[in-house]
Enzyme design. Structure first.
Site, PDB file in Angstrom:
ATOM      1  N   GLU A 126     -22.577  -2.160  -5.682  1.00  0.00           N
ATOM      2  CA  GLU A 126     -23.889  -2.835  -6.182  1.00  0.00           C
ATOM      3  C   GLU A 126     -25.048  -1.755  -5.767  1.00  0.00           C
ATOM      4  OE1 GLU A 126     -24.387  -5.659  -8.038  1.00  0.00           O
ATOM      5  OE2 GLU A 126     -22.328  -5.589  -8.167  1.00  0.00           O
TER       6      GLU A 126
ATOM      7  N   HIS B  56     -21.567 -10.082 -10.112  1.00  0.00           N
ATOM      8  CA  HIS B  56     -22.580  -9.168  -9.256  1.00  0.00           C
ATOM      9  C   HIS B  56     -22.198  -9.096  -7.918  1.00  0.00           C
ATOM     10  CE1 HIS B  56     -24.358  -8.461 -12.928  1.00  0.00           C
ATOM     11  NE2 HIS B  56     -24.520  -9.630 -13.114  1.00  0.00           N
TER      12      HIS B  56
ATOM     13  N   ASP C 248     -16.088  -8.510  -8.607  1.00  0.00           N
ATOM     14  CA  ASP C 248     -16.316  -7.804  -9.677  1.00  0.00           C
ATOM     15  C   ASP C 248     -14.785  -6.758  -9.733  1.00  0.00           C
ATOM     16  OD1 ASP C 248     -18.565  -8.953 -10.733  1.00  0.00           O
ATOM     17  OD2 ASP C 248     -19.907  -7.287 -10.389  1.00  0.00           O
TER      18      ASP C 248
ATOM     19  N   ASP D 228     -15.917  -0.969  -7.461  1.00  0.00           N
ATOM     20  CA  ASP D 228     -17.278  -1.744  -8.031  1.00  0.00           C
ATOM     21  C   ASP D 228     -18.407  -1.394  -6.867  1.00  0.00           C
ATOM     22  OD1 ASP D 228     -18.978  -3.465 -10.112  1.00  0.00           O
ATOM     23  OD2 ASP D 228     -19.451  -4.243  -8.303  1.00  0.00           O
TER      24      ASP D 228
END
Length: 335
Positions: free
Chosen positions: A29, A164, A169, A27
């Protein structure tokens, strides 16, 4: 330990020989959704062939620019200022990915962001295949209300602690992927693997060149990025809600609104349109006086849709803002 609430509650003894030998659940961001946006944090959970966690890793990344929607990811400029640059963590990141299938929720987005960062660093990510958990959920026929990570997590009883946040995540996805993988193995389901082609060139301010992806998942738009705005038309389901009118800045989208798209999008267009349809919006291939909203990352372009939007006074927003609005669409009014 959470129980695996899948079709197969335990790992089947006869494991498909064609399945990969290891996975990297990822994951990232980012500062936004556009092609020139940057990664600000990344997490990797390494899993063995049967989906068991081997280890995990997390890092912040200094994007060398504004961090974007802080209200979503919580990472401010002050926090990221002392973080390593992507070039500083590229080798460690590669070690976590090497020889494994990249697994992500909407994997085409994570892969594209990662591939661009490696291209900026004049390197290539050691990834040859990816697996999208949205595509796998469809392959398994999971009874999910939508394709959000939180829905997949809830289906398998996985509790999310910090949405998030890249590490949480990735943890949630790893815990949801394990029972999904076991269910697929129990029924010998073909995994929807996609080829990953690295970027061959990057120039700031210009669209990257990227290898054509092989095939597409079920013809439904899960192939890779194609550097063109032309796409074959698809038959979409009719929107069941009446058009409530135009979108108003600062307010929520409402089911039934007519949405048109113009130009290239960071998230694959078919997937973006599917998200809009699932939220109850009407996706239109053309722009008229009835269009509620135009989504484009290039509002100064001279495309016919942008020109018409100016003529009709149709509201225009970019892809990142549209993505945020999709999180909370107002239900249609009762007839």
């Amino acid at each position: 330990m959470l129980e695996d609430r899948a079709t197969a509650a335990s790992s089947p003894t006869a494991w498909p020989t064609a399945y990969p030998q290891g996975y990297a659940v990822v994951d990232v961001e980012t500062t936004g959704l556009a092609r020139d946006d940057r990664i600000i944090s990344a997490a990797v959970y390494r899993l063995d062939a049967r989906g068991e966690v081997e280890d995990h890793w997390y890092t912040l990344v200094n994007p060398e620019r504004d961090p974007g929607p802080v209200w979503i990811h919580g990472l401010t400029s002050d926090v990221l200022e002392s973080a390593p640059l992507f070039t500083d963590i590229a080798e460690e990141f590669s070690a976590r990915l090497d020889g494994r299938v990249l697994v992500a929720h909407n994997a085409v987005f994570d892969w594209q962001m990662i591939a661009r960062e490696y291209a900026r660093a004049e390197r290539q990510a050691p990834v040859r295949q990816r697996l999208c958990t949205i595509a796998l959920s469809k392959e398994l026929g999971l009874p999910l209300p939508n394709h959000k990570l939180e829905s997949l997590a809830a289906h398998f009883g996985v509790v999310q602690q910090r949405a998030h946040h890249a590490l949480d995540d990735a943890r949630v996805l790893a815990e949801a992927f394990r029972p999904s993988l076991r269910a697929a193995a129990a029924d010998s389901v073909r995994l929807p693997l996609q080829e990953c082609r690295p970027l061959t060139e990057w120039r700031d301010g210009a669209a990257p060149r990227i290898g054509q992806q092989a095939g597409g998942y079920g013809g439904g738009g899960y192939g890779g990025y194609r550097p063109t705005s032309w796409r074959p038309s698809r038959k979409r389901p009719a929107c069941p809600y009446p058009n409530p009118g135009r979108y108003e800045e600062g307010k929520r989208l409402k089911q039934g609104m007519r949405v048109a798209f113009s130009g290239d999008t960071s998230i694959e267009r078919d997937l973006l349109e599917d998200r809009a349809i699932e939220a109850g919006l009407h996706v239109s291939t053309s722009l008229s006086r009835l269009t509620s909203l135009l989504v484009t990352n290039d509002p100064d372009a001279g495309t016919s849709k942008v020109v018409k939007a100016r003529q009709y006074g149709t509201p225009v927003i970019d892809e990142a803002a549209f993505g945020q609005l999709l999180r909370d669409v107002e239900p249609a009014s009762e007839r």
